[in-house]
Design a protein around this motif. Sequence first.
Motif, PDB file in Angstrom:
ATOM      1  N   TYR A  65      32.139  -5.010 -28.514  1.00  0.00           N
ATOM      2  CA  TYR A  65      33.365  -5.353 -29.366  1.00  0.00           C
ATOM      3  C   TYR A  65      34.320  -4.534 -28.833  1.00  0.00           C
ATOM      4  CZ  TYR A  65      30.940  -8.412 -32.610  1.00  0.00           C
ATOM      5  OH  TYR A  65      30.187  -9.556 -33.361  1.00  0.00           O
ATOM      6  N   ARG A  66      34.010  -3.466 -28.033  1.00  0.00           N
ATOM      7  CA  ARG A  66      35.232  -2.586 -27.362  1.00  0.00           C
ATOM      8  C   ARG A  66      35.383  -2.753 -25.690  1.00  0.00           C
ATOM      9  NH1 ARG A  66      33.039   2.033 -27.438  1.00  0.00           N
ATOM     10  NH2 ARG A  66      31.160   1.661 -28.132  1.00  0.00           N
ATOM     11  N   TRP A  67      34.314  -2.506 -25.055  1.00  0.00           N
ATOM     12  CA  TRP A  67      34.382  -3.067 -23.757  1.00  0.00           C
ATOM     13  C   TRP A  67      33.354  -4.038 -23.207  1.00  0.00           C
ATOM     14  CZ3 TRP A  67      37.097   0.125 -19.871  1.00  0.00           C
ATOM     15  CH2 TRP A  67      38.044   1.045 -20.623  1.00  0.00           C
ATOM     16  N   ASN A  68      33.998  -5.303 -23.239  1.00  0.00           N
ATOM     17  CA  ASN A  68      33.292  -6.477 -23.174  1.00  0.00           C
ATOM     18  C   ASN A  68      33.495  -7.068 -21.825  1.00  0.00           C
ATOM     19  OD1 ASN A  68      32.411  -9.399 -23.103  1.00  0.00           O
ATOM     20  ND2 ASN A  68      32.064  -8.962 -25.247  1.00  0.00           N
ATOM     21  N   PRO A  69      32.646  -6.821 -20.974  1.00  0.00           N
ATOM     22  CA  PRO A  69      32.921  -7.340 -19.456  1.00  0.00           C
ATOM     23  C   PRO A  69      33.105  -8.756 -19.411  1.00  0.00           C
ATOM     24  CG  PRO A  69      30.914  -5.743 -19.586  1.00  0.00           C
ATOM     25  CD  PRO A  69      31.182  -6.152 -20.751  1.00  0.00           C
ATOM     26  N   ALA A  70      32.501  -9.499 -20.195  1.00  0.00           N
ATOM     27  CA  ALA A  70      32.652 -10.809 -20.121  1.00  0.00           C
ATOM     28  C   ALA A  70      34.294 -11.400 -20.454  1.00  0.00           C
ATOM     29  CB  ALA A  70      31.930 -11.778 -21.314  1.00  0.00           C
ATOM     30  N   LEU A  71      34.727 -10.544 -21.450  1.00  0.00           N
ATOM     31  CA  LEU A  71      36.279 -10.903 -21.851  1.00  0.00           C
ATOM     32  C   LEU A  71      37.184 -10.409 -20.749  1.00  0.00           C
ATOM     33  CD1 LEU A  71      38.422 -11.593 -23.996  1.00  0.00           C
ATOM     34  CD2 LEU A  71      38.168  -9.356 -24.647  1.00  0.00           C
ATOM     35  N   TRP A  72      36.657  -9.310 -19.793  1.00  0.00           N
ATOM     36  CA  TRP A  72      37.303  -8.730 -18.950  1.00  0.00           C
ATOM     37  C   TRP A  72      37.388 -10.007 -17.660  1.00  0.00           C
ATOM     38  CZ3 TRP A  72      39.232  -3.375 -17.772  1.00  0.00           C
ATOM     39  CH2 TRP A  72      39.294  -2.700 -18.838  1.00  0.00           C
ATOM     40  N   ALA A  73      36.333 -10.652 -17.433  1.00  0.00           N
ATOM     41  CA  ALA A  73      36.061 -11.457 -16.428  1.00  0.00           C
ATOM     42  C   ALA A  73      36.909 -12.712 -16.775  1.00  0.00           C
ATOM     43  CB  ALA A  73      34.759 -11.976 -16.072  1.00  0.00           C
ATOM     44  N   ALA A  74      37.198 -13.114 -18.033  1.00  0.00           N
ATOM     45  CA  ALA A  74      37.991 -14.245 -18.466  1.00  0.00           C
ATOM     46  C   ALA A  74      39.463 -13.923 -18.233  1.00  0.00           C
ATOM     47  CB  ALA A  74      37.660 -14.237 -19.895  1.00  0.00           C
ATOM     48  N   GLN A  75      39.862 -12.688 -17.691  1.00  0.00           N
ATOM     49  CA  GLN A  75      41.241 -12.650 -17.425  1.00  0.00           C
ATOM     50  C   GLN A  75      41.498 -13.147 -15.998  1.00  0.00           C
ATOM     51  OE1 GLN A  75      43.016 -11.741 -20.239  1.00  0.00           O
ATOM     52  NE2 GLN A  75      40.746 -11.665 -20.900  1.00  0.00           N
ATOM     53  N   GLY A  76      40.554 -13.546 -15.119  1.00  0.00           N
ATOM     54  CA  GLY A  76      40.547 -13.891 -13.970  1.00  0.00           C
ATOM     55  C   GLY A  76      40.256 -13.008 -12.849  1.00  0.00           C
ATOM     56  N   TRP A  77      39.380 -12.062 -13.224  1.00  0.00           N
ATOM     57  CA  TRP A  77      39.060 -10.944 -12.251  1.00  0.00           C
ATOM     58  C   TRP A  77      37.461 -11.076 -12.184  1.00  0.00           C
ATOM     59  CZ3 TRP A  77      41.062  -7.593 -16.340  1.00  0.00           C
ATOM     60  CH2 TRP A  77      42.888  -7.777 -16.380  1.00  0.00           C
ATOM     61  N   ILE A  78      37.004 -10.893 -10.880  1.00  0.00           N
ATOM     62  CA  ILE A  78      35.561 -10.311 -10.705  1.00  0.00           C
ATOM     63  C   ILE A  78      35.480  -8.996 -11.174  1.00  0.00           C
ATOM     64  CG2 ILE A  78      33.754  -9.955  -8.995  1.00  0.00           C
ATOM     65  CD1 ILE A  78      34.570 -12.602  -8.764  1.00  0.00           C
ATOM     66  N   VAL A  79      34.335  -8.844 -12.210  1.00  0.00           N
ATOM     67  CA  VAL A  79      34.173  -7.662 -12.576  1.00  0.00           C
ATOM     68  C   VAL A  79      32.538  -7.126 -12.356  1.00  0.00           C
ATOM     69  CG1 VAL A  79      33.474  -6.620 -15.149  1.00  0.00           C
ATOM     70  CG2 VAL A  79      35.433  -8.203 -15.087  1.00  0.00           C
ATOM     71  N   ALA A  80      32.568  -5.989 -12.081  1.00  0.00           N
ATOM     72  CA  ALA A  80      31.382  -5.033 -11.682  1.00  0.00           C
ATOM     73  C   ALA A  80      31.179  -4.045 -12.454  1.00  0.00           C
ATOM     74  CB  ALA A  80      31.536  -4.889 -10.235  1.00  0.00           C
ATOM     75  N   ALA A  81      29.971  -3.800 -13.123  1.00  0.00           N
ATOM     76  CA  ALA A  81      29.667  -2.822 -13.917  1.00  0.00           C
ATOM     77  C   ALA A  81      28.547  -2.148 -13.401  1.00  0.00           C
ATOM     78  CB  ALA A  81      29.461  -3.386 -15.335  1.00  0.00           C
ATOM     79  N   PRO A  82      28.582  -0.943 -12.914  1.00  0.00           N
ATOM     80  CA  PRO A  82      27.548  -0.369 -12.316  1.00  0.00           C
ATOM     81  C   PRO A  82      26.500   0.490 -13.341  1.00  0.00           C
ATOM     82  CG  PRO A  82      29.610   0.919 -11.742  1.00  0.00           C
ATOM     83  CD  PRO A  82      29.824  -0.268 -12.467  1.00  0.00           C
ATOM     84  N   ASN A  83      25.370   0.776 -13.042  1.00  0.00           N
ATOM     85  CA  ASN A  83      24.551   1.652 -13.677  1.00  0.00           C
ATOM     86  C   ASN A  83      24.211   2.651 -12.594  1.00  0.00           C
ATOM     87  OD1 ASN A  83      24.446   0.931 -16.570  1.00  0.00           O
ATOM     88  ND2 ASN A  83      23.238  -1.031 -15.859  1.00  0.00           N
ATOM     89  N   PRO A  84      24.960   3.924 -12.682  1.00  0.00           N
ATOM     90  CA  PRO A  84      24.735   4.781 -11.576  1.00  0.00           C
ATOM     91  C   PRO A  84      23.868   5.723 -12.307  1.00  0.00           C
ATOM     92  CG  PRO A  84      26.865   5.310 -12.589  1.00  0.00           C
ATOM     93  CD  PRO A  84      26.294   3.942 -13.251  1.00  0.00           C
ATOM     94  N   ARG A  85      23.590   7.051 -11.401  1.00  0.00           N
ATOM     95  CA  ARG A  85      22.666   8.256 -11.871  1.00  0.00           C
ATOM     96  C   ARG A  85      23.215   8.523 -13.445  1.00  0.00           C
ATOM     97  NH1 ARG A  85      19.730   9.648  -7.337  1.00  0.00           N
ATOM     98  NH2 ARG A  85      20.998   8.270  -6.448  1.00  0.00           N
ATOM     99  N   GLY A  86      22.304   8.789 -14.266  1.00  0.00           N
ATOM    100  CA  GLY A  86      22.730   9.179 -15.417  1.00  0.00           C
ATOM    101  C   GLY A  86      22.592   7.938 -16.597  1.00  0.00           C
ATOM    102  N   SER A  87      22.169   6.649 -15.954  1.00  0.00           N
ATOM    103  CA  SER A  87      22.169   5.596 -16.850  1.00  0.00           C
ATOM    104  C   SER A  87      20.585   5.600 -17.512  1.00  0.00           C
ATOM    105  CB  SER A  87      22.435   4.158 -16.084  1.00  0.00           C
ATOM    106  OG  SER A  87      23.799   4.295 -15.446  1.00  0.00           O
ATOM    107  N   PHE A  88      20.741   4.962 -18.632  1.00  0.00           N
ATOM    108  CA  PHE A  88      19.196   5.016 -19.443  1.00  0.00           C
ATOM    109  C   PHE A  88      18.644   3.643 -18.968  1.00  0.00           C
ATOM    110  CE2 PHE A  88      21.563   6.707 -23.180  1.00  0.00           C
ATOM    111  CZ  PHE A  88      21.040   8.036 -22.815  1.00  0.00           C
ATOM    112  N   GLY A  89      17.346   3.561 -18.994  1.00  0.00           N
ATOM    113  CA  GLY A  89      16.349   2.478 -18.458  1.00  0.00           C
ATOM    114  C   GLY A  89      15.776   2.518 -17.148  1.00  0.00           C
ATOM    115  N   PHE A  90      16.220   3.478 -16.502  1.00  0.00           N
ATOM    116  CA  PHE A  90      15.440   3.485 -15.104  1.00  0.00           C
ATOM    117  C   PHE A  90      14.629   4.966 -14.779  1.00  0.00           C
ATOM    118  CE2 PHE A  90      19.415   1.170 -15.224  1.00  0.00           C
ATOM    119  CZ  PHE A  90      19.108  -0.057 -14.625  1.00  0.00           C
ATOM    120  N   GLY A  91      14.297   5.450 -15.791  1.00  0.00           N
ATOM    121  CA  GLY A  91      13.320   6.610 -15.914  1.00  0.00           C
ATOM    122  C   GLY A  91      14.121   7.804 -16.113  1.00  0.00           C
TER     123      GLY A  91
END
Length: 681
Positions: free
Chosen positions: A474-500
Motif C-alpha cells: 500500500y506504500r510502494w506498489n510497483p504495479a501502480l508505478w507501471a500504470a503511470q506509463g513507465w517500465i518499472v524494474a525492482a531489483p533484489n540485490p545483495r542483502g535481499s531476503f529469500g536467496f540464502g
Amino acid sequence: MLRILALTSLLMLFLAANSLNAGAQAKHPFTIDELITAVRVNDPQVSPDGKRVVFTRTTTALDSGKRNADIWIVPADGSARPQLLIGGEKSENTPQFIGDGKRIAFISNRDGASQVYVMNLDSGTPKRVTNISGGVQPPMIVSPDGKKIAVVADVYPECKDDECNKRMREIEEKDPAKIRVLQGLPYRHWDEWRTNIRHHVFIADIDGSETRDLTPGDFDSPTHFYEDNAIAFSPDSRSVAFVSNRDGKDREMLTTNRDVWVVPLTGGEAKRMTLNPAADEEPVFSPDGKTLAVRSQRRAGFESDRWYIDLYDREKGTKRTLFETPDLSVDEYVFSPDGRSIYFTTAEKAAVNVYSIAVSGGTPKLIAKGGSISQLHAGPDFIVFSKSTLTAPAELFRVSLDGTKTKKLTDENASWLAQTEMPQPESLTVTGAGGTPIQYWLIKPPGFDSSKKYPAVFMIHGGPQGDWADGWSYRWNPALWAAQGWIVAAPNPRGSFGFGQKFVDEISQDWCGKAMTDMNAVFDTVSKLPYVDPQKTGIAGASYGGYAVDWLLGHTDRFKVAVSHDGVFNLETMPLESDEFWFTDWEAGGPPWSAAARKFVARCSPHLSAEKIKTPTLVITNEQDFRVPLDQGLQLFTALRRNGVPSKGLVFTNEGHWVLAPLDSKRWHESVFDWIRTYLK
C-alpha cells in the motif's frame, strides 16, 4: 432462409465480439484512489471446531481519509460468502474465539479508548471486559479454558495499579510546561516518544471482575514495536509466555537480546526461558504443553540474521533446533492441532511460501507457494492464510495439509480488480558482483506496445535487508508505478531476503559495494531493452532505498530524475540520532567512534559526494520518523539547494518512517508521480 440465419449468426458473433472488445477497452489503468480504497483483509482466526473463520475487514473513505475496521465471518470450507459479524462507525479488530467458539473477544474503540469486548455469536450484544486507562492494544489472546484474556497496555512503570496510571496521565495532560524528560535509552522508537511509559501484559477475567498487570517493572513486556505474536497462554491456562529485553536501561537499544519469559497467572517472578544472547521471539506452546517453541536467531546484534525454530522441553529443560538445512529463515509458524507438525512461512526467491515439518525433525515439505503468504492458522485438516501478489491485495485462502487443494475464502476486491488493467510482472535474472545471479521484477505499463520506447523507473527496496517479493504494497506498489506509463524494474540485490543467509549477510559493512554492482547490472540490462528509452530513466527508493538513491546520484548522472524518501544521507550522524543502535553498530562494524565505523563512513556515506549530484531530486522526510530521522532528509535537501540542483522537499508532519494516513498517502503518490513525469516527458 438458411442464408439469413447464417448472416444473423455472423451478426450476433460480430456484436458479441465487439461487446467483449468494448468490455476489454473499458478496463482502466490502476489508480491511486484504488490503491487507497482497496479493502484490507486481515487477521484470520479459525474456530475451535474448524467450521468458521473470523477476520478483520477494513475500508477507507477517500473523502475524509477515515478508515474503519469491522469483524466478518466466513465458512471455513468457502461454501458461502463472508458476512458482517460486528460493525458500526467505530473500529473493531483482533478477533479471537473463546472456549468452544460460541463467543468472540475483540478490541474496539466504540466507547472511547480501545478496550476488550466479548460477544455471543448468536446474540450480537458486545460486553466490555476491560477499563484500562489509556486503552489497550494488540496483541490480545484468550486462555484455552475460555476464562481469561491477556492484552497489552502502556503503563507508567513506577505505578502499582491503574489508578496510579490514570493520575499520571492527568498530571501530564494538565502540566502547562510541555517538556520531555530524557533519563535513558530508549527515549523514542520508530514513530513514538517513549520517555516514561512501558508496554505491559494485562490479564482480565472474561466476566469482567478483575484486571491486573502481569508484568510489572521498568521493562517493555512485550518489547515495543516487536509485539506481534509476543504473548501466549500455556494449554493449561495457568501461565503466559511473553517476550522482553531485560538487559537494563540504555542496553535495550544496543542489543537485540529479546528473550522469552514465562510467568504464572497468579503473578510473581517471571522465569527466563531463553539464554541465547541473540533475539528470541514468538513463543508458541505445543497443544500438550510439553514443548515451548521459540523463533530464534544466532548472532547477537544482527536483526536480519536467519531465524530458526528452537524447541524447549519444559520438563527436561533441554533445547533442540527443529531444522538447520535447507537454508530457510522462518517468518511465522504454528503447531498442527495434534502437535505432530509445525507449519511455517519463509521468503524464498521473491515469494513467501508455506512449509510443514514434523516436530520430531526431518526435511521441510512445501505446502503452498506464494505470492506472499502470512497469518497462518491451522484447522483440523487444513491451513488458513492470507495471500497477496504484486497485482492483487491480500485475501484469505485455505489449503489442505498435503497442499493439493486450495480454496479462496474471500474476494473483497474482485469488483475493482475486474475493471482494472493490471500488468503481469516478469521475474528475470542478471549477473551481479562476482558472477552471482540477481533476481529482479520487470513490470510493463498498461497497453504495452513493444514497438514503442518507454521511460523506465528503477525502484530500490529498503532494509537494507529486505526484498521485493511477489506481494501487495500500500506504500510502494510497483504495479501502480507501471500504470503511470513507465517500465518499472525492482531489483533484489545483495542483502535481499529469500536467496540464502550468505546473500543477506553480504551487504553489511558494504552498503556501497556489491549491492551497487548488482543494481547497476539491472540498470544496464533494462536500459538496453528495445522498448526502453535509455535517455529517460529515473530512480526511487525509501530508507536504505533512499540511501541507495543518494549514493548513486553522487556517482552517476545516468538518471534524469530521482526520489529519495526517508533515506540515510549522512552515515556519520545517523548512529547518534537513530533509535535502534544495534542496527547502526552492526551495519558499520562498530559504534560510531570505532575505526571500522569511521572507515565505513569514509567509504560509503553519500554526504561526502553531495557536490557531484546533478540529478533533479524530490526529497521526502517525516517529522515522526525516528528510524531515519528528519535531519537526514533535510541535510540532503540543503546540499541540493546549495549546489543549485533542481529539487523539492516534502515534510509530512504526522507520519513516521512510512506514510500511512490515507490522505497523506494520496498526496505522497500525486507528488511523487508529478515530479517524475516532469523529467520523463
